[in-house]
Design a protein around this motif. Structure first.
Motif, mmCIF file in Angstrom:
data_model
loop_
_atom_site.group_PDB
_atom_site.id
_atom_site.type_symbol
_atom_site.label_atom_id
_atom_site.label_comp_id
_atom_site.label_asym_id
_atom_site.label_seq_id
_atom_site.Cartn_x
_atom_site.Cartn_y
_atom_site.Cartn_z
ATOM 1 N N LYS A 137 0.839 -1.197 0.000
ATOM 2 C CA LYS A 137 0.000 0.000 0.000
ATOM 3 C C LYS A 137 0.870 1.242 0.000
ATOM 4 C CE LYS A 137 -0.426 -0.240 5.057
ATOM 5 N NZ LYS A 137 -1.358 -0.378 6.207
ATOM 6 N N ASP A 138 0.198 2.396 -0.142
ATOM 7 C CA ASP A 138 0.892 3.699 -0.154
ATOM 8 C C ASP A 138 2.016 3.726 -1.182
ATOM 9 O OD1 ASP A 138 -0.766 4.498 1.954
ATOM 10 O OD2 ASP A 138 0.630 3.738 3.462
ATOM 11 N N VAL A 139 1.721 3.234 -2.388
ATOM 12 C CA VAL A 139 2.733 3.152 -3.448
ATOM 13 C C VAL A 139 2.930 4.524 -4.088
ATOM 14 C CG1 VAL A 139 3.362 2.059 -5.621
ATOM 15 C CG2 VAL A 139 2.091 0.757 -3.897
ATOM 16 N N GLU A 140 4.183 4.985 -4.124
ATOM 17 C CA GLU A 140 4.511 6.270 -4.733
ATOM 18 C C GLU A 140 5.785 6.140 -5.555
ATOM 19 O OE1 GLU A 140 4.791 9.381 -1.889
ATOM 20 O OE2 GLU A 140 2.742 9.165 -1.149
ATOM 21 N N GLN A 141 5.781 6.753 -6.743
ATOM 22 C CA GLN A 141 6.960 6.701 -7.591
ATOM 23 C C GLN A 141 8.066 7.588 -7.018
ATOM 24 O OE1 GLN A 141 8.182 7.833 -12.186
ATOM 25 N NE2 GLN A 141 6.154 6.936 -11.812
ATOM 26 N N VAL A 142 9.280 7.047 -7.023
ATOM 27 C CA VAL A 142 10.444 7.761 -6.481
ATOM 28 C C VAL A 142 11.355 8.256 -7.597
ATOM 29 C CG1 VAL A 142 12.522 7.541 -5.052
ATOM 30 C CG2 VAL A 142 10.394 6.457 -4.316
ATOM 31 N N SER A 143 11.684 7.366 -8.530
ATOM 32 C CA SER A 143 12.607 7.737 -9.604
ATOM 33 C C SER A 143 12.465 6.754 -10.766
ATOM 34 C CB SER A 143 14.059 7.728 -9.097
ATOM 35 O OG SER A 143 14.428 6.425 -8.645
#
Length: 216
Positions: A137-143
């Motif tokens: 969960k709480d997946v966010e793109q970093v790079s």
């Protein structure tokens, strides 16, 4: 005058008949596809501390609309998984990293790839991790960066997320990429706790060392 649709339908029928798939055209049989297994080089896996759990084969059945009629397609896929663990003695083993290589057939019908994985972005592919490791969960793109895999320029996207490890929520990084190689799509997924940020180097090495077909 013969319409373009009629010509296309006749061409598809001829293609299927020449391929020996009359049963598929009539709806009596499924058209079957199978990917070739993919894995990462065993020496690279060993040098980065990963050991394989083997290769699994799983089948996906889909209904496609072909020549104005619904037809069944069966696709056999392969997934080779790896883990990196540390022995904590009395407390057992703790997973420090996981890596998976998935091969899935392009499912070409009349020269067109019909496997939806071919159109998936990395943002969509990261959802495959959730299906294998519940609780992401709480997946966010970093790079994002480009890496060579199977002779192709593969775009590797790094995400931050929270995953379940031993029933506990752990902040992790997930790396996802995909290329088309021969008749298959190859997806590589790596995941590890954020406390081991240096593990990114190992995951990228595993991606670069992917082999297809493998001897799995």
């Amino acid at each position: 005058m013969t319409s373009r649709r009629t010509v296309a339908t006749l061409a598809l029928a001829a293609l299927i008949v020449m391929s020996g798939c009359i049963g598929f055209l009539t709806g009596e049989e499924s058209l079957t596809f199978e990917s070739e297994p993919a894995a990462t080089d065993s020496t690279v896996a060993s040098n980065t501390g990963y050991s394989t759990n083997g290769t699994q084969t799983f089948q996906v059945n889909r209904t496609l609309s072909v020549a104005g009629a619904e037809r069944q397609v069966a696709a056999s896929n392969h997934m080779t998984t790896y883990e990196k663990s540390i022995d904590l003695g009395f407390f057992g083993e703790a997973k420090l990293g996981m890596f998976s290589v998935i091969s899935t057939p392009a499912v070409e019908v009349a020269g067109k790839a019909r496997n939806p994985i071919g159109d998936y972005s990395n943002d969509q592919l990261v959802g495959l991790v959730d299906s294998q490791y519940q609780g992401l969960k709480d997946v966010e793109q970093v790079s994002s960066r480009d890496v060579q895999m199977l002779g192709e320029q593969a775009n590797v996207t790094k995400y931050s997320a929270t995953a379940k490890f031993g029933g506990q929520d752990v902040d992790v990084y997930v790396h996802v990429t995909k290329v088309r190689h021969n008749e298959d799509f190859i997806v590589a997924i790596g995941m590890y706790p954020q406390q081991l940020d240096g593990e990114e180097k190992n995951i990228l090495e595993l991606i670069r060392a992917v082999e297809h077909p493998s001897e799995a």
